[in-house]
Design a protein around this motif. Structure first.
Motif, PDB file in Angstrom:
ATOM      1  N   ALA A 406       0.833  -1.206   0.000  1.00  0.00           N
ATOM      2  CA  ALA A 406       0.000   0.000   0.000  1.00  0.00           C
ATOM      3  C   ALA A 406       0.865   1.253   0.000  1.00  0.00           C
ATOM      4  CB  ALA A 406      -0.925  -0.006   1.218  1.00  0.00           C
ATOM      5  N   ARG A 407       2.006   1.178   0.669  1.00  0.00           N
ATOM      6  CA  ARG A 407       2.899   2.337   0.693  1.00  0.00           C
ATOM      7  C   ARG A 407       3.409   2.655  -0.721  1.00  0.00           C
ATOM      8  NH1 ARG A 407       5.591   0.908   4.751  1.00  0.00           N
ATOM      9  NH2 ARG A 407       7.291  -0.190   3.727  1.00  0.00           N
ATOM     10  N   ALA A 408       3.806   1.640  -1.464  1.00  0.00           N
ATOM     11  CA  ALA A 408       4.287   1.858  -2.835  1.00  0.00           C
ATOM     12  C   ALA A 408       3.181   2.398  -3.720  1.00  0.00           C
ATOM     13  CB  ALA A 408       4.826   0.545  -3.403  1.00  0.00           C
ATOM     14  N   ARG A 409       1.965   1.861  -3.542  1.00  0.00           N
ATOM     15  CA  ARG A 409       0.836   2.345  -4.356  1.00  0.00           C
ATOM     16  C   ARG A 409       0.586   3.827  -4.099  1.00  0.00           C
ATOM     17  NH1 ARG A 409      -4.143   3.401  -3.059  1.00  0.00           N
ATOM     18  NH2 ARG A 409      -4.009   2.364  -1.026  1.00  0.00           N
ATOM     19  N   ARG A 410       0.618   4.229  -2.844  1.00  0.00           N
ATOM     20  CA  ARG A 410       0.355   5.639  -2.519  1.00  0.00           C
ATOM     21  C   ARG A 410       1.494   6.536  -3.002  1.00  0.00           C
ATOM     22  NH1 ARG A 410      -2.248   3.937   3.306  1.00  0.00           N
ATOM     23  NH2 ARG A 410      -4.442   4.018   2.634  1.00  0.00           N
ATOM     24  N   LEU A 411       2.716   6.050  -2.925  1.00  0.00           N
ATOM     25  CA  LEU A 411       3.836   6.844  -3.431  1.00  0.00           C
ATOM     26  C   LEU A 411       3.728   7.047  -4.937  1.00  0.00           C
ATOM     27  CD1 LEU A 411       6.849   5.435  -1.382  1.00  0.00           C
ATOM     28  CD2 LEU A 411       5.990   7.783  -1.341  1.00  0.00           C
ATOM     29  N   LEU A 412       3.362   5.990  -5.658  1.00  0.00           N
ATOM     30  CA  LEU A 412       3.207   6.131  -7.103  1.00  0.00           C
ATOM     31  C   LEU A 412       2.093   7.120  -7.429  1.00  0.00           C
ATOM     32  CD1 LEU A 412       3.813   5.397 -10.009  1.00  0.00           C
ATOM     33  CD2 LEU A 412       2.347   3.379  -9.755  1.00  0.00           C
ATOM     34  N   GLY A 431       8.809   8.993  -7.270  1.00  0.00           N
ATOM     35  CA  GLY A 431       8.773   7.760  -8.052  1.00  0.00           C
ATOM     36  C   GLY A 431       9.918   6.826  -7.709  1.00  0.00           C
ATOM     37  N   ARG A 432      11.092   7.385  -7.453  1.00  0.00           N
ATOM     38  CA  ARG A 432      12.229   6.534  -7.056  1.00  0.00           C
ATOM     39  C   ARG A 432      11.952   5.843  -5.726  1.00  0.00           C
ATOM     40  NH1 ARG A 432      15.203  10.836  -9.493  1.00  0.00           N
ATOM     41  NH2 ARG A 432      15.373  11.952  -7.503  1.00  0.00           N
ATOM     42  N   ARG A 433      11.290   6.546  -4.819  1.00  0.00           N
ATOM     43  CA  ARG A 433      10.941   5.918  -3.550  1.00  0.00           C
ATOM     44  C   ARG A 433       9.936   4.793  -3.748  1.00  0.00           C
ATOM     45  NH1 ARG A 433       8.884  10.734  -0.129  1.00  0.00           N
ATOM     46  NH2 ARG A 433       8.350   9.037   1.319  1.00  0.00           N
ATOM     47  N   ALA A 434       8.969   5.005  -4.655  1.00  0.00           N
ATOM     48  CA  ALA A 434       7.987   3.953  -4.930  1.00  0.00           C
ATOM     49  C   ALA A 434       8.664   2.723  -5.520  1.00  0.00           C
ATOM     50  CB  ALA A 434       6.911   4.476  -5.877  1.00  0.00           C
ATOM     51  N   GLY A 446       3.220   1.356 -14.199  1.00  0.00           N
ATOM     52  CA  GLY A 446       2.908   2.707 -13.729  1.00  0.00           C
ATOM     53  C   GLY A 446       4.159   3.505 -13.443  1.00  0.00           C
ATOM     54  N   ILE A 447       5.131   2.871 -12.800  1.00  0.00           N
ATOM     55  CA  ILE A 447       6.389   3.562 -12.514  1.00  0.00           C
ATOM     56  C   ILE A 447       7.118   3.879 -13.814  1.00  0.00           C
ATOM     57  CG2 ILE A 447       8.676   3.259 -11.485  1.00  0.00           C
ATOM     58  CD1 ILE A 447       7.283   1.721  -9.214  1.00  0.00           C
ATOM     59  N   GLY A 448       7.040   2.961 -14.782  1.00  0.00           N
ATOM     60  CA  GLY A 448       7.679   3.205 -16.074  1.00  0.00           C
ATOM     61  C   GLY A 448       7.065   4.397 -16.798  1.00  0.00           C
ATOM     62  N   ARG A 449       5.730   4.479 -16.797  1.00  0.00           N
ATOM     63  CA  ARG A 449       5.068   5.630 -17.435  1.00  0.00           C
ATOM     64  C   ARG A 449       5.462   6.930 -16.743  1.00  0.00           C
ATOM     65  NH1 ARG A 449      -1.216   4.547 -18.631  1.00  0.00           N
ATOM     66  NH2 ARG A 449      -0.858   6.247 -20.079  1.00  0.00           N
ATOM     67  N   LEU A 450       5.537   6.874 -15.436  1.00  0.00           N
ATOM     68  CA  LEU A 450       5.937   8.071 -14.682  1.00  0.00           C
ATOM     69  C   LEU A 450       7.359   8.488 -15.061  1.00  0.00           C
ATOM     70  CD1 LEU A 450       5.491  10.034 -12.194  1.00  0.00           C
ATOM     71  CD2 LEU A 450       6.726   8.289 -10.906  1.00  0.00           C
ATOM     72  N   ARG A 451       8.279   7.546 -15.034  1.00  0.00           N
ATOM     73  CA  ARG A 451       9.674   7.858 -15.356  1.00  0.00           C
ATOM     74  C   ARG A 451       9.798   8.384 -16.781  1.00  0.00           C
ATOM     75  NH1 ARG A 451      12.994   2.972 -15.175  1.00  0.00           N
ATOM     76  NH2 ARG A 451      14.659   4.448 -15.657  1.00  0.00           N
TER      77      ARG A 451
END
Length: 920
Positions: A406-412, A431-434, A446-451
């Protein structure tokens, strides 16, 4: 009385006087804490006789609440919301939580603020004071900056006080006045007025330590004991000189707070933790901690806290900071907990969000219940386009979340909100923290799209394409399709055919034989030079967008489809896509994607010979992109404006626009922008007859990082002509081959005509004539008047050299007329010189249109007025105030030689030159 600020006071007074005369302005007064920003804003209020004054002061704890600062400023005039155009009224009401419907675009609120201030100014000039704006939330700063940059002739003066190192970005692009310390005489006078009787060595020490800072000059002496003031004990027994000045002042406030009794100190701490100064909330919270009304009386007597009606305020924000800094953590936690309880019974619309933040501030470790409450606050912020506040709430919620998943989801989600807010560097950090959270493979796409989104804007399109390709392996369905579409686009921008082809192949696997999959496969193939395969597929995608059109297509998808038309030389279809897109963006006040739509429309207009409109739309897009923080797009638009400068022969402006833009593009490997800038410089060289320089520049670009696709479509005709004119036809063969292949695949008459013209230049003797003649015939079937005129000029030159002067005159006169109409001064001069060489005495006839005398903004206003729009309608279209529209018309009438609005339609309709066709 202000000491040592005569020049600054005069500046403020001039702005106030101008507002009385109907001239709008804005000013950011900045500097360190205590330097006198608030005092100058107070001087403005005192000098504002006859102006309506609205004001707000930023509060540190409200920096994460969306539109909190703006609501403080506009609260007294919200009764005027009903007078705004309905979409703007909805946007502003939604932003303030007064209506369920949220604004559809985060910049619609800025447009509503513009209209509201202009509406207020209809009753008389207005002064807006935004003090401590460093603590305004980002959404409020963006909205106010947007409005400030579009106020012109309304009689509105916006003054911002901004302390160095604030939370929100300083209002960008506005005039600024930075305050420094007072000079020695003024500092001494202020010190003597506030602290008379200081011993001489104490006075000298205070003057030296305070560095001319007015607040320090007032507050530091108050921290001295009577013995220190008399010089009997070394003044300022704490280590005064080792601290920065702001810390010294804060310490002085802390010394005053430390003299209070326990109940008063508790109440003071609660007031410092409470963000709005609501007396009833502070008293309820303080009461729960054992501090009753008597504590308020003592806190007031200290002078640190001032009560006014139902509100409390600290004498200076540094006093608040001193109280917080001097309180142990356990007491601060208790104060926040007490405030959460007191606010739980409040009827304020934002009470729930404030409760969530106070509970978060009171938390000492992971707490899913508090985290979930903050996440709900984030959703409410997103519903009001308060994306910065959404990001902050989600980030804090993640910190309080017990589980890694849940922490990673909220960070993203927090990082995605930061992207929506335009804060890309913050998004990258979150994003790096997620990504660092353990076991979160499901978040990979999702992280890839963000980056990739961050990389595209701040780094390299090629790297963004690779990130999307790698991340899309973990995606499926529409998400994978969207990622791969973006990957092809990024590969195209980066000039990397391999990446584009890989992404296109994966896209076809994910989307089958859809128009987008095939069209983008065509784009990737075109980059390899396979125009015959590429163009039909790209054209099919454009037809898909135009035939219907498909209501499911998003603006972004329609932009892609329109771009296919531009790249394949189908200017008419491009205009048919981008014209309605721009109109829709205006109607919806969708400022997020309006700059890119204007960019593409201006390209199509340039090629179609609508140069005035192209320049006006590109300039509008540039201003909007700057306002909305789309830094990546600014260089694209600068290069388009450089095309118009090159065509007109304005060398300085062309080089100013392209110089840094090309350098940045090459550094980031953004090939498209580099190609556009190089095209402008090549066109400039050709117009000024610097053929050797043009040939070397364009050849180097093709052989270097820019690539063959761009050379084929943009550079090849200039390469061929420059090579022939410099006696190097050998350097023309390959560019001609590439362009012939493109022209054959394109099938556009203008492209086939240019290919014939280039062939004629390389054909010896009389055989060249048939190619010139065929080129002229083909030009008659299609647009691109500049290319048509270039062909006529070259054919006329050839005929003159063949001693066929009468035939040459006909061609050269045609070229001259078009160049004059386009404002292509170097080309006009060359055509005139050639005509004179044939004995034509009429070679320099003027071709200026009255519309050429207008600024880009005036041109847009006149075109819309000629269509019968009212000032209010035009204002909504161009994101201006009605009064500014009226001012532009007032300035345009004498330039056009008309007496009023009724004559505009006739004038615009009569101006049928290629460079002047009506705006779309």
């Amino acid at each position: 009385m202000l000491y040592g600020r005569a020049a600054e006071q005069a500046t403020i007074e001039r702005l106030v006087a101008a507002a009385r005369d109907g001239q709008s302005a804005s000013l950011v007064v900045s500097g360190p804490a205590g330097i006198g920003k608030s005092a100058l804003l107070e001087h403005a209020a005192a000098a504002a006789d006859g102006l309506r004054v609205i004001r707000a002061q930023g509060v540190e704890f409200e920096a994460e609440l969306p539109f909190a600062g703006l609501h403080l400023l506009l609260a007294p005039v919200l009764d005027r919301i009903g007078r705004l155009p309905e979409p703007q009224a909805r946007a502003l009401a939604g932003a303030f939580g007064l209506a369920a419907e949220a604004p559809s675009d985060r910049f619609q609120v800025g447009l509503a603020v513009l209209s509201l201030l202009a509406e207020l100014a209809e009753d008389g000039p207005v002064l807006c004071l935004a003090d401590d704006a460093q603590w305004f939330d980002r959404a409020s700063v963006q909205a106010l900056t947007f409005a400030a940059r579009r106020l012109h002739r309304e009689g509105v003066l916006l003054l911002f006080g901004v302390r160095d190192g604030g939370v929100a970005p300083e209002p960008a692009g506005l005039p600024a006045l930075r305050l420094c310390g007072l000079d020695g005489d003024a500092a001494g006078a202020l010190l003597d007025a506030g602290a008379p009787g200081l011993a001489s060595r104490v006075r000298a020490r205070v003057l030296a330590e305070t560095e001319g800072n007015p607040l320090a000059l007032i507050e530091l002496p108050r921290a001295l004991t009577a013995e220190q003031r008399a010089g009997e004990i070394l003044p300022l027994s704490y280590n005064f000189g080792a601290l920065p000045l702001t810390d010294r002042v804060r310490t002085a406030f802390g010394a005053q707070a430390s003299r209070l009794g326990e109940p008063a100190a508790t109440l003071l701490l609660v007031a410092a933790c409470e963000e709005t100064g609501e007396l009833d909330v502070v008293l309820r919270a303080a009461q729960s901690l054992g501090a009753g009304p008597a504590a308020l009386e003592e806190a007031e007597r200290s002078g640190l806290l001032v009560a006014s009606g139902a509100l409390l305020a600290f004498r200076h924000p540094l006093a608040r900071a001193a109280v917080l800094q001097g309180s142990p953590l356990v007491r601060r936690l208790a104060a926040h907990g007490a405030l959460a309880g007191a606010l739980a019974v409040s009827a304020r619309p934002d009470a729930g969000d404030r409760v969530a933040w106070h509970r978060a501030a009171a938390a000492t470790g992971p707490d899913e219940q508090v985290a979930a409450t903050l996440e709900r606050t984030a959703h409410r912020a997103a519903g009001r386009t308060g994306y910065t506040a959404q990001a902050a709430a989600l980030e804090r919620a993640a910190e309080l979340t017990p589980g890694a998943s849940a922490r990673a989801r909220r960070l993203l989600a927090a990082a995605e909100a930061a992207v929506a807010a335009g804060d890309l560097r913050r998004a990258a950090a979150i994003g790096r923290r997620a990504a660092a959270e353990p076991g979160e493979d499901t978040l990979g796409p999702g992280i890839g799209r963000l980056r990739a989104a961050v990389e595209f804007e701040l780094g390299s399109p090629r790297d963004a394409a690779r990130i999307l390709l790698d991340a899309s392996a973990g995606a499926s369905g529409p998400v994978a399709v969207e990622m791969l579409i973006d990957a092809v686009r990024n590969g195209y921008f980066g000039g990397d055919p391999g990446l584009a082809l890989e992404a296109a192949a994966r896209l076809r696997e994910a989307a089958g034989e859809s128009p987008f999959a095939l069209g983008l496969d065509g784009l990737a193939r075109l980059m390899t030079g396979d125009a015959a395969h590429a163009v039909p597929r790209m054209r099919a995608l454009t037809r898909h967008a135009l035939d219907g059109p498909d209501p499911a297509l998003s603006p972004g998808q329609r932009l892609v489809a329109g771009a296919m038309a531009l790249i394949t030389g189908d200017d008419d279809s491009a205009m048919a896509v981008f014209g309605p897109l721009v109109s829709e963006a205006r109607d919806q006040a969708a400022l997020g994607w309006l700059p890119i739509a204007l960019e593409h429309l201006s390209i199509a207009e340039f090629f179609a010979g609508r140069l005035r409109d192209a320049g006006a739309h590109a300039q509008e897009g540039l201003v909007l992109a700057d306002t909305t923080g789309q830094t990546h797009r600014l260089d694209h638009l600068r290069c388009i404006l450089a095309w118009t400068a090159a065509l007109s022969g304005d060398e300085d402006r062309c080089r100013d626009l392209t110089g840094a833009a090309i350098g940045r593009a090459l550094e980031r490997r953004n090939v498209r922008t580099a190609a556009w800038g190089t095209m402008a410089l090549g066109l400039l060289d050709m117009g000024l007859a610097r053929y050797g320089q043009a040939l070397d520049r364009l050849d180097a670009a093709v052989e270097g990082p820019i690539g063959t696709h761009y050379a084929a479509t943009y550079f090849a005709p200039d390469q061929v002509e420059a090579a022939v004119r410099t006696g190097r036809p050998d350097r023309a063969a390959e560019p001609l081959r590439r362009f012939q292949a493109f022209a054959a695949a394109s099938g556009r008459p203008w492209a086939l005509a240019v290919a014939e013209r280039c062939t004629a230049l390389l054909t010896p003797g009389e055989a060249a004539e048939k190619h010139f003649a065929e080129a002229v015939r083909l030009h008659g079937q299609d647009g691109r008047p500049f290319e048509h005129a270039r062909t006529e000029l070259l054919f006329g030159e050839w005929l003159r050299r063949a001693q066929r002067k009468a035939e040459a005159r006909a061609r050269l006169r045609s070229a001259l007329r078009t160049f004059q109409q386009l404002g292509a001064r170097p080309w006009t001069a060359r055509s005139g010189a050639e005509l004179r060489a044939t004995g034509d005495a009429e070679a320099t006839a003027a071709g200026e249109s009255p519309l050429d005398r207008l600024t880009p903004q005036e041109l847009q206003v006149v075109r819309l007025a000629a269509q019968g729009m009212t000032n209010r309608d035009i204002a909504a279209q161009l994101f201006l105030s009605s009064r500014t529209v009226g001012y532009h018309l007032y300035k345009a009438y004498p330039k056009l030689g008309v007496a009023g609005r009724g004559e505009l339609a006739r004038l615009v309709h009569a101006d049928g030159a290629p460079g002047a066709a009506g705006a779309r």
